[in-house]
Design an enzyme around this catalytic site. Structure first.
Site, PDB file in Angstrom:
ATOM      1  N   ALA A 157       2.637 -21.449   3.028  1.00 61.14           N
ATOM      2  CA  ALA A 157       2.823 -20.692   1.791  1.00 61.14           C
ATOM      3  C   ALA A 157       3.961 -19.709   1.968  1.00 61.14           C
ATOM      4  O   ALA A 157       4.776 -19.492   1.075  1.00 61.14           O
ATOM      5  CB  ALA A 157       1.545 -19.945   1.437  1.00 61.14           C
TER       6      ALA A 157
ATOM      7  N   HIS B  62      -0.141 -10.095   1.874  1.00 65.02           N
ATOM      8  CA  HIS B  62      -0.365 -10.590   3.235  1.00 65.02           C
ATOM      9  C   HIS B  62       0.929 -10.546   4.058  1.00 65.02           C
ATOM     10  O   HIS B  62       0.963 -10.020   5.167  1.00 65.02           O
ATOM     11  CB  HIS B  62      -0.885 -12.029   3.128  1.00 65.02           C
ATOM     12  CG  HIS B  62      -1.147 -12.711   4.431  1.00 65.02           C
ATOM     13  ND1 HIS B  62      -2.409 -12.976   4.890  1.00 65.02           N
ATOM     14  CD2 HIS B  62      -0.310 -13.216   5.365  1.00 65.02           C
ATOM     15  CE1 HIS B  62      -2.342 -13.606   6.046  1.00 65.02           C
ATOM     16  NE2 HIS B  62      -1.066 -13.770   6.364  1.00 65.02           N
ATOM     17  N   GLU B  63       1.979 -11.082   3.484  1.00 67.64           N
ATOM     18  CA  GLU B  63       3.226 -11.174   4.253  1.00 67.64           C
ATOM     19  C   GLU B  63       3.824  -9.794   4.515  1.00 67.64           C
ATOM     20  O   GLU B  63       4.382  -9.546   5.574  1.00 67.64           O
ATOM     21  CB  GLU B  63       4.246 -12.062   3.524  1.00 67.64           C
ATOM     22  CG  GLU B  63       3.771 -13.497   3.301  1.00 67.64           C
ATOM     23  CD  GLU B  63       3.286 -14.186   4.566  1.00 67.64           C
ATOM     24  OE1 GLU B  63       3.893 -13.974   5.627  1.00 67.64           O
ATOM     25  OE2 GLU B  63       2.278 -14.926   4.490  1.00 67.64           O
TER      26      GLU B  63
ATOM     27  N   HIS C 204       2.235  -8.207   7.407  1.00 66.08           N
ATOM     28  CA  HIS C 204       2.720  -8.743   8.687  1.00 66.08           C
ATOM     29  C   HIS C 204       3.957  -8.021   9.199  1.00 66.08           C
ATOM     30  O   HIS C 204       4.275  -8.105  10.371  1.00 66.08           O
ATOM     31  CB  HIS C 204       3.085 -10.218   8.522  1.00 66.08           C
ATOM     32  CG  HIS C 204       1.928 -11.150   8.715  1.00 66.08           C
ATOM     33  ND1 HIS C 204       0.997 -10.992   9.710  1.00 66.08           N
ATOM     34  CD2 HIS C 204       1.593 -12.300   8.067  1.00 66.08           C
ATOM     35  CE1 HIS C 204       0.122 -11.991   9.640  1.00 66.08           C
ATOM     36  NE2 HIS C 204       0.454 -12.794   8.649  1.00 66.08           N
TER      37      HIS C 204
ATOM     38  N   GLU D 140      -3.429 -12.414  11.924  1.00 66.68           N
ATOM     39  CA  GLU D 140      -3.833 -13.123  10.705  1.00 66.68           C
ATOM     40  C   GLU D 140      -5.097 -12.535  10.079  1.00 66.68           C
ATOM     41  O   GLU D 140      -5.218 -12.435   8.867  1.00 66.68           O
ATOM     42  CB  GLU D 140      -4.014 -14.614  10.979  1.00 66.68           C
ATOM     43  CG  GLU D 140      -2.726 -15.333  11.354  1.00 66.68           C
ATOM     44  CD  GLU D 140      -1.597 -15.116  10.362  1.00 66.68           C
ATOM     45  OE1 GLU D 140      -1.873 -14.773   9.194  1.00 66.68           O
ATOM     46  OE2 GLU D 140      -0.433 -15.252  10.765  1.00 66.68           O
TER      47      GLU D 140
END
Ligand code: ZN
Length: 1030
Positions: free
Chosen positions: A410, A446-447, A450, A469
């Site tokens: 994704a 989410h990204e 990170h 994760e």
């Protein structure tokens, strides 16, 4: 059975995207061998600098050196060669693969560079080399044979990189690139071997002044053997030049294309995680070998180039008129986070409050239509949010988000240059549904997380991939709540979409612990699954330390920034924080039970039966929850430390709530005074990662409570109760009538979450039952629960263009309305069918789509399943003409809803063999056909027939393969189908990772449920509802 004709797509309301999801890998190809020279030189540069610099940390040394080693298998190259061949002639023509020709030279360390003033030493080295080389050679052989560090799957750790100077020339006309890398190395332990990673490199026997050099493909390594030992604490420089192809598969440095004004345009971008940087340049490709990188890209000036850092200088070459972009030096980072791209995208830009430039790059038409604006806007807010939350600034001066048409995942969180597949970042506000927007939002959240958890602090090794994760996944909910507090993600959707989902997988005996031993290349892909993503975010982050974990994270990030961390580093931070609050709990010991053991417990709470103890005592028992009963007995020894919250209540109120730590198999605890009408409720708000069961009398009291007074504020707990009840019954821990009777209160329920939990459970059951004779009993029962609330909520009135509707306060209401429409239409409510058909007819006759975006997927699917072939053709045509990525996706899925097997067959064949269906959507088409009761046999048969082709395409991305395998097998439930599956596994089970054993266990469970419980299930439905449970 008309009623469930199209429940397949409806019940497939996508859980939030698997984070490593549905896109694919191109078939593969044979290696093309280039003939460009590759020169490698090695210099001893600066020992003095080293002595003052950072030495090797203990953690680093440990992780590199002290590990059990097995031989890494070179997984897929052979398979790809063979199976890729079968796929199509085209792929044979587009032969890509890397070709790098190496020649290796050992440069005598220049005395001038030797800041340590060792010119004399260097001179003597020169003669030593000449004198020694002949003599050493014979001795060396024995040496090498004895040591052979390249035979270990992990790098030996005797040298480590400090800085890479990487210069690339990119040829988009023939999809090749050539490069030079100069690596500054630090010698850690004296060695004559430099072992680093290269994949698919071809070595030319060139001039050599080193002793010898050779590839070791089994471990994707390249070995340089020197005449003399490198000395500890000294710096050396290794120069390598190489040529390679820009891959046609989605790994390493790869290309993809899109159409702009009927013209095909190409772009090239990298995907290095987890082990593909070695396909683009020789490097030390393990996360712990962090280094700084200086990159320059030389390319045709019609393209733009991007990398992790901003362009520091840009020049046009007099020679060829090409651009050279030099990017600023990166901070210390792992190889798999390095990224670059060459494209002719355009961008929109904004600035964070702290002055970070954020750009979103995409196809020019997407940029001009504003499809990237939403992601840009939330990214800006998120950078501020995370900086405040973690108290650590975003580390780089800029952040680019790149929307590409094809990507294996994704998204990928490369530091400063995050890459997203278009469907996870472009949003057309006019036509996107709220669920599309929610998925997209969560991927972005989410990204961006990170950039801290992953880029800044990186797990030491892949077995602890959950350290990044799991947290990024957890923050999907926290971060989305920050953006849209009214969505109430963390408290609500987290339960049903994450917890309930992962407990389903983790309840299988084929599950695995969160932390897994990872040695082989195949294992690295395996660890990226939902267990790592989802389970950890529940068990580590909830409950006892919610109030302190922000502080713990800050401390953890500050201590390990620009470096690596392992799970014990986190546990020690948590233990410290707990101690400072006066709670002396050994977090490491407690968490190891959760991260190193697979599965989770079912905790059974019963009122005290013993005559010795008064009635305010309860007995609590824990055992390993498994869907398969025989395994339960086998694994009974597993135990956990369980933080159990218990509420005691009666018809009018909840009397008290307490936290009990369960350490043993059976324990007795005191709670408040109880009588015959008092019920117990465990795991309040389902904050713990386990299931709770009760004695039947208590279930009965809880059900009575819900029927008589559903407004007792329990909606979060009730969702958990519903999920537990259905799953306990499915696994045989509870009579089949209990969950059915439990949901009998739903007509009174006004909250979204219990409905959502129930509908998930009902769709699971639907898959088991929809081919049984008495199916009507079940669907009628469901419709009976749904009808009144469905009619009361009605259909959305807003048409397309009601901008921002999903952002408003009514989000939960809209989601409930959507859930009810989906249930009603999929289980056969006539009014729901009429409404959907009317919408489609109106669209066809007026050529105006007036269907509210939020329910378009339901309406399309219902229309296709009920109406004639012309509607299918109409949707097919719209699928081709639509430009909005979200719309395209649901149109394609709607095509799988037809009950015409001829059309379904046609769709399957078109998907796989033509370019009409985007490659990344093929797996979804097969899975959705399988969810259609009319398409099940078809999909199952098609999957087996095309296994070789599918496996060659998707085999390397095991996550996708396992999605496909579970998608086409989860509905199998007869002895015959079970045997077919067994035969299939026997004939082709190699290379599919854990997906096939898991599929087998699921199907065995389905068959067992039919054998043991189906009769009881229908028996209960035949009785009047007033009957008691049991
Ligand atoms: Zn991630």
């Amino acid at each position: 059975m008309l009623c469930s004709l199209y429940s397949h797509i409806l019940n497939s309301k996508p859980p939030p995207p698997p984070l490593l999801p549905p896109l694919l890998l191109k078939p593969s190809h044979a290696a093309l061998i280039s003939s460009s020279p590759f020169a490698m030189g090695l210099n001893d540069s600066s020992p003095g600098a080293m002595r003052n610099g950072r030495g090797l940390s203990d953690q680093w040394a440990e992780s590199v050196v002290v590990r059990p080693r097995t031989t890494e298998r070179h997984i897929t190259v052979h398979k790809r060669l063979v199976l890729g061949f079968a796929l199509s002639i085209l792929t044979l023509i587009i032969v890509t693969a890397v070709a790098v020709v190496l020649s290796v030279r050992f440069e005598e360390c220049g005395s001038g560079r030797d800041r340590d003033g060792s010119a004399g030493e260097s001179g003597s080295r020169g003669s030593a080399r000449l004198n020694g080389s002949r003599g050493e050679r014979t001795g060396e052989r024995g040496d090498e044979e004895a040591v052979q560090p390249w035979r270990n799957s992990r790098l030996p750790g005797t040298v480590r990189p400090r800085h890479y100077d990487l210069r690339l020339a990119v040829y988009m006309d023939n999809f090749t690139f050539s490069g030079e890398v100069s690596i500054e190395l630090e010698c850690v332990n004296a060695t004559r071997f430099i072992v680093l990673h290269t994949d698919r490199l071809e070595v030319r026997k060139g001039f050599m002044r080193v002793h010898r050099h050779f590839p070791f493909p089994a471990n994707q390594m390249y070995v340089v053997v020197l005449h003399r030992e490198l000395k500890p604490m000294r710096l050396y420089r290794l120069n390598v030049s190489f040529d390679a192809a820009i891959e046609d598969e989605l790994l390493g440095f790869f290309r993809s294309s899109y159409t702009l004004q009927r013209e095909r345009r190409y772009l090239a971008v990298t995907q290095f995680s987890p082990i593909h940087a070695r396909k683009a340049f020789p490097c030390f490709d393990e996360p712990v070998y962090k280094a700084t990188f200086s990159l320059s890209l030389h390319h045709d000036p019609q393209y733009t180039s991007l990398s992790n850092m901003p362009v520091e200088s840009s020049s046009l070459s007099d020679e060829d008129g090409w651009t050279t972009n030099r990017f600023a030096r990166t901070p210390r980072m792992s190889t798999y986070y390095l990224a670059w791209a060459v494209c002719n995208f355009t961008y929109r830009e904004t600035q964070s409050d702290a002055g970070v430039t954020i750009r979103l790059y995409a196809r020019p038409d997407a940029i001009s239509s504003g499809a990237g604006d939403y992601a840009l806007h939330i990214t800006k807010r998120l950078l501020g949010f995370y900086q405040d939350y973690f108290k650590v600034q975003y580390s780089l001066p800029k952040l680019d988000l790149l929307a590409v048409p094809k990507h294996p995942y994704a998204a990928m969180e490369n530091w400063g240059l995050s890459v997203f597949v278009e469907q996870k970042i472009l949003l057309d506000a006019e036509v996107s549904s709220s669920s599309y927007q929610m998925e997209l939002t969560m991927v972005v959240v989410h990204e961006i997380c990170h950039q801290w958890f992953g880029d800044l602090v990186t797990p030491v090794w892949w077995e602890d991939v959950w350290l990044k994760e799991g947290f990024a996944h957890f923050f999907e909910y926290v971060g989305t709540d920050f953006l849209f507090p009214k969505w109430n993600m963390e408290k609500q959707r987290f339960l049903t979409d994450v917890l309930h989902e992962v407990m389903l997988l983790d309840g299988l005996s084929s599950s695995h612990p969160i932390s897994q031993e990872v040695e082989q290349a195949t294992d690295i892909d395996r660890v990226f699954d939902w267990i790592a993503y989802k389970k950890v975010s529940r068990i580590t982050l909830r409950k006892v330390w919610t109030d302190m974990f922000a502080v713990v994270f800050q401390d953890y990030l500050l201590s390990h920034m620009y470096s690596n961390a392992a799970r014990n580093d986190l546990w020690s931070k948590l233990s410290e924080a707990m101690r400072s609050e006066g709670r002396d709990i050994d977090i490491g010991e407690m968490m190891d039970r959760w991260t190193l053991q697979m599965g989770y417990p079912v905790v059974t709470i019963s009122k005290n039966q013993s005559e010795q103890l008064p009635t305010h005592y309860i007995t609590i028992n824990q055992e390993h929850f498994l869907y398969g009963q025989s395994e339960v007995r086998k694994n009974n020894s597993l135990q956990w430390q369980v933080p159990l919250t218990v509420a005691v209540g009666n018809a009018s109120s909840i009397c008290s709530e307490s936290l009990i730590w369960i350490n043993n198999k059976t324990e007795t605890h005191r709670v408040s005074e109880m009588d015959g009408n008092t019920w117990l409720l465990g795991n309040i708000n389902q904050t713990g990662y386990f299931r709770v069961n009760y004695d039947l009398q208590n279930w009965k009291l809880l059900i009575q409570q819900l029927h008589s007074n559903p407004q007792v504020n329990l909606s979060v707990s009730v969702a958990g109760l519903i999920d537990d009840a259905f799953n306990l019954a499915r696994a045989g821990y509870l009579p089949q009538g209990v969950p059915l009777q439990l949901i009998g209160y739903l007509p009174e329920e006004t909250s979204f979450l219990p409905w959502h939990a129930a509908s998930r459970a009902l769709y699971q059951l639907d898959k088991l039952l929809d081919r049984t004779d008495e199916y009507r009993l079940f669907s009628d029962y469901v419709l009976k629960q749904v009808a009144s609330r469905y009619h009361q909520m009605g259909w959305p009135t807003n048409g397309p263009g009601a901008e921002g509707n999903v952002l408003q306060a009514s989000y939960q209401t809209e989601e409930l309305q959507r859930e009810l429409i989906m249930l009603a239409c999929s289980f056969g409510n006539k009014q729901c069918h009429r409404q959907a058909v009317a919408y489609i007819s109106d669209w066809i006759s007026s050529n105006k789509n007036r269907i509210p975006p939020n329910i378009r997927d339901i309406v399309y699917c219902t229309g296709v399943s009920l109406m004639d072939e012309d509607v299918w053709e109409f949707i097919w045509m719209k699928f081709h003409s639509s430009n909005a990525v979200s719309e395209k996706k649901i149109l394609l899925e709607a095509l799988t809803c037809s009950d015409n097997t001829f059309l379904l067959n046609r769709l399957l064949n078109l998907s796989l063999t033509s370019d009409l269906v985007p490659e990344q959507d093929v797996i979804d088409v097969i899975i959705h056909v399988g969810r259609n009761p009319q398409g099940r046999n078809l999909a199952w048969k098609y999957f087996r027939e095309k296994w070789d082709v599918l496996n060659s395409r998707y085999g390397e991305a095991l996550f996708m393969n396992s999605k496909l395998i579970s998608g086409v097998t989860e509905f199998l439930n007869t002895e015959r189908e079970l045997n077919e599956l067994k035969e299939f596994i026997q004939s082709s089970g190699v290379g599919a990772g854990p997906a096939l054993p898991r599929a087998l266990e699921v199907v065995e469970g389905n068959v067992r449920w039919h054998r043991l419980h189906r009769r009881q299930f229908y028996q209960w439905l035949r009785k009047p509802l007033s009957q008691t449970i049991g």
